[in-house]
Design a protein around this motif. Structure first.
Motif, PDB file in Angstrom:
ATOM      1  N   ILE A  73       0.851  -1.197   0.000  1.00 35.13           N
ATOM      2  CA  ILE A  73       0.000   0.000   0.000  1.00 35.13           C
ATOM      3  C   ILE A  73       0.883   1.242   0.000  1.00 35.13           C
ATOM      4  O   ILE A  73       1.882   1.318   0.716  1.00 35.13           O
ATOM      5  CB  ILE A  73      -0.939  -0.004   1.224  1.00 35.13           C
ATOM      6  N   ASP A  74       0.509   2.211  -0.800  1.00 35.71           N
ATOM      7  CA  ASP A  74       1.277   3.452  -0.905  1.00 35.71           C
ATOM      8  C   ASP A  74       1.367   4.118   0.467  1.00 35.71           C
ATOM      9  O   ASP A  74       0.343   4.476   1.062  1.00 35.71           O
ATOM     10  CB  ASP A  74       0.584   4.396  -1.890  1.00 35.71           C
ATOM     11  N   PRO A  75       2.580   4.294   1.004  1.00 37.54           N
ATOM     12  CA  PRO A  75       2.708   4.911   2.335  1.00 37.54           C
ATOM     13  C   PRO A  75       2.196   6.334   2.395  1.00 37.54           C
ATOM     14  O   PRO A  75       1.892   6.834   3.481  1.00 37.54           O
ATOM     15  CB  PRO A  75       4.217   4.831   2.613  1.00 37.54           C
ATOM     16  N   GLU A  76       2.114   7.010   1.264  1.00 39.74           N
ATOM     17  CA  GLU A  76       1.571   8.367   1.278  1.00 39.74           C
ATOM     18  C   GLU A  76       0.070   8.354   1.536  1.00 39.74           C
ATOM     19  O   GLU A  76      -0.498   9.355   1.970  1.00 39.74           O
ATOM     20  CB  GLU A  76       1.871   9.063  -0.053  1.00 39.74           C
ATOM     21  N   GLN A  77      -0.579   7.222   1.218  1.00 39.68           N
ATOM     22  CA  GLN A  77      -2.006   7.078   1.477  1.00 39.68           C
ATOM     23  C   GLN A  77      -2.266   6.474   2.856  1.00 39.68           C
ATOM     24  O   GLN A  77      -3.100   6.972   3.604  1.00 39.68           O
ATOM     25  CB  GLN A  77      -2.655   6.195   0.393  1.00 39.68           C
ATOM     26  N   LEU A  78      -1.563   5.411   3.172  1.00 39.20           N
ATOM     27  CA  LEU A  78      -1.696   4.758   4.470  1.00 39.20           C
ATOM     28  C   LEU A  78      -0.418   3.978   4.745  1.00 39.20           C
ATOM     29  O   LEU A  78      -0.046   3.087   3.970  1.00 39.20           O
ATOM     30  CB  LEU A  78      -2.899   3.815   4.499  1.00 39.20           C
ATOM     31  N   GLU A  79       0.248   4.326   5.833  1.00 40.28           N
ATOM     32  CA  GLU A  79       1.487   3.643   6.210  1.00 40.28           C
ATOM     33  C   GLU A  79       1.136   2.383   7.012  1.00 40.28           C
ATOM     34  O   GLU A  79       0.602   2.470   8.112  1.00 40.28           O
ATOM     35  CB  GLU A  79       2.373   4.570   7.035  1.00 40.28           C
ATOM     36  N   VAL A  80       1.450   1.219   6.425  1.00 43.42           N
ATOM     37  CA  VAL A  80       1.087  -0.061   7.028  1.00 43.42           C
ATOM     38  C   VAL A  80       2.349  -0.820   7.407  1.00 43.42           C
ATOM     39  O   VAL A  80       3.265  -0.983   6.592  1.00 43.42           O
ATOM     40  CB  VAL A  80       0.234  -0.911   6.062  1.00 43.42           C
ATOM     41  N   THR A  81       2.397  -1.289   8.653  1.00 41.54           N
ATOM     42  CA  THR A  81       3.472  -2.159   9.118  1.00 41.54           C
ATOM     43  C   THR A  81       2.887  -3.542   9.361  1.00 41.54           C
ATOM     44  O   THR A  81       1.954  -3.691  10.153  1.00 41.54           O
ATOM     45  CB  THR A  81       4.095  -1.623  10.419  1.00 41.54           C
ATOM     46  N   VAL A  82       3.398  -4.551   8.665  1.00 40.90           N
ATOM     47  CA  VAL A  82       2.875  -5.913   8.766  1.00 40.90           C
ATOM     48  C   VAL A  82       3.770  -6.728   9.695  1.00 40.90           C
ATOM     49  O   VAL A  82       5.005  -6.755   9.528  1.00 40.90           O
ATOM     50  CB  VAL A  82       2.797  -6.574   7.375  1.00 40.90           C
ATOM     51  N   ARG A  83       3.154  -7.385  10.668  1.00 40.50           N
ATOM     52  CA  ARG A  83       3.884  -8.259  11.591  1.00 40.50           C
ATOM     53  C   ARG A  83       3.434  -9.689  11.373  1.00 40.50           C
ATOM     54  O   ARG A  83       2.237  -9.990  11.405  1.00 40.50           O
ATOM     55  CB  ARG A  83       3.630  -7.846  13.043  1.00 40.50           C
TER      56      ARG A  83
END
Length: 388
Positions: A73-83
């Protein structure tokens, strides 16, 4: 003509000296703009970063698509960190507030898809989850739909004996490019959240502002002033014309002041070219003023006129989107868009998108027809006829 201008100037002086104009024409709408911006504008701000706990079976290439998509996902739209975690840990992270959402993919996820079965995927969301969790859920839902469709197509092709390589080539040849979203311009007629608040409140309180001058006819009728004015050697139609012109001037000044203040005080509010906006405001104020003449014709007392003007303002404001967006589909929706409040929002959406006077043509024509119809009704409706 000089005497007419004197009458207009006298009406303007009386209305400016009345505190009601400054209260309802400027102070109250500005205060509501500020309050509504504090309540509603944050809903449209950038999304906060979110951590997503994903439990996917090891070695399952189809299950691995879900975390890879979330990471992409574009970090400028939504910053997602997957664990990458286990099933039980995913639930615990959400419960402890360390993750904004959790996705648990069952063992045998890919095998179930290939066999045409529907594996159960669980998405955990904390209570009171915000828009970030909604976005994650929508992305996961879209990925699962795509995986399901692809797996079923592959299974059907295998049962029909279609060559897998040929099927893949056909799918690549018929698949178009990904949809790319770009900010709308003139055609979408959409304002930013802050712009919608400014336009809605300016249009709503405009209906009160223009009423102060025109409804003065009813007050002068009760006090006997109107009869004395009509006894002077002036055309009878100068009286409503002077009231209408003074109301129009105050309405234009107040509306432009509100739009300018809203653009300066609220973030992300750009209403377009000031001269084009001024043309739109002039037409909207004329339409709003014409409504007051209908009220004057049917009202017998100043109290009745004030109540009727308030009812009209609230009705047109609510239906015109002064407080919330109203669907414009269907016959009723299109009819509701005719009123001046809706026309102001629609027109400002065009100017904010870069449209000029030409692009405003349909809106200006609608306002012209609306004004003509209201003035005709004020002429033919049964009621007081001192100014007929």
């Amino acid at each position: 003509m000089r005497r007419l201008l004197v009458m207009v100037a006298s009406d303007l002086r009386q209305q400016v000296l009345d505190k009601s104009f400054f209260i309802f024409g400027l102070a109250v709408p500005l205060a509501l703009m500020w309050v509504f911006s504090l309540i509603f504008t944050p809903l449209a701000d950038d999304l906060d970063p979110v951590t997503v706990a994903v439990s996917a079976p090891a070695g399952d290439d189809l299950a691995a698509v879900v975390p890879r998509t979330l990471e992409g996902i574009d970090p400028e739209q939504l910053e997602v960190t997957v664990r990458d975690v286990g099933p039980e840990e995913a639930t615990e992270l959400v419960a402890d507030g360390q993750a904004g959402a959790a996705v648990v993919l069952p063992d045998g996820f890919g095998r179930s898809l290939r066999e045409g079965r529907a594996p159960e995927v669980v998405v955990h969301r904390p209570s009171g989850a915000g828009l970030e969790a909604d976005v994650v859920t929508s992305v996961v839902d879209g990925v699962l739909d795509q995986l399901t469709a692809t797996a079923r197509s592959a299974r059907a092709a295998d049962e029909l004996g279609v060559d897998p390589e040929r099927l893949a080539a056909e799918l690549r040849g018929t698949s178009g490019p990904a949809v790319v979203w770009t900010p709308g311009r003139t055609a979408d007629e959409q304002l930013s959240p802050g712009g919608s608040i400014v336009a809605g409140q300016a249009g709503f309180f405009l209906l009160f502002t223009v009423g102060f001058g025109v409804l003065g006819i009813v007050v002068e009728r009760e006090w006997g002033t109107l009869a004395r004015v009509l006894s002077t050697p002036i055309p009878r139609w100068w009286v409503p014309l002077s009231k209408g012109l003074s109301s129009w001037v105050l309405g234009v000044v107040a509306t432009l002041a509100l739009l300018t203040a809203g653009s300066l005080l609220l973030d992300d509010v750009d209403l377009g070219s000031p001269p084009v906006v001024a043309v739109l405001v002039a037409a909207v104020v004329a339409a709003a003023t014409s409504i007051s003449f209908v009220v004057v014709r049917v009202a017998r007392t100043a109290e009745q006129a004030g109540i009727a003007q308030t009812i009209v303002a609230i009705t047109l404001g609510m239906s015109g989107g002064a407080f919330f967006r109203v669907p414009s589909t269907g016959t009723l929706g299109q009819l509701l868009q005719v009123n001046p409040v809706a026309a102001l929002g629609r027109g400002l959406g065009i100017t904010a998108g870069g449209g000029g006077v030409t692009a405003l043509g349909p809106t200006l024509l609608t306002l012209l027809v609306f004004t003509a119809v209201m003035l005709l009704l004020a002429r033919v409706l049964p009621g007081r006829r001192e100014l007929a």
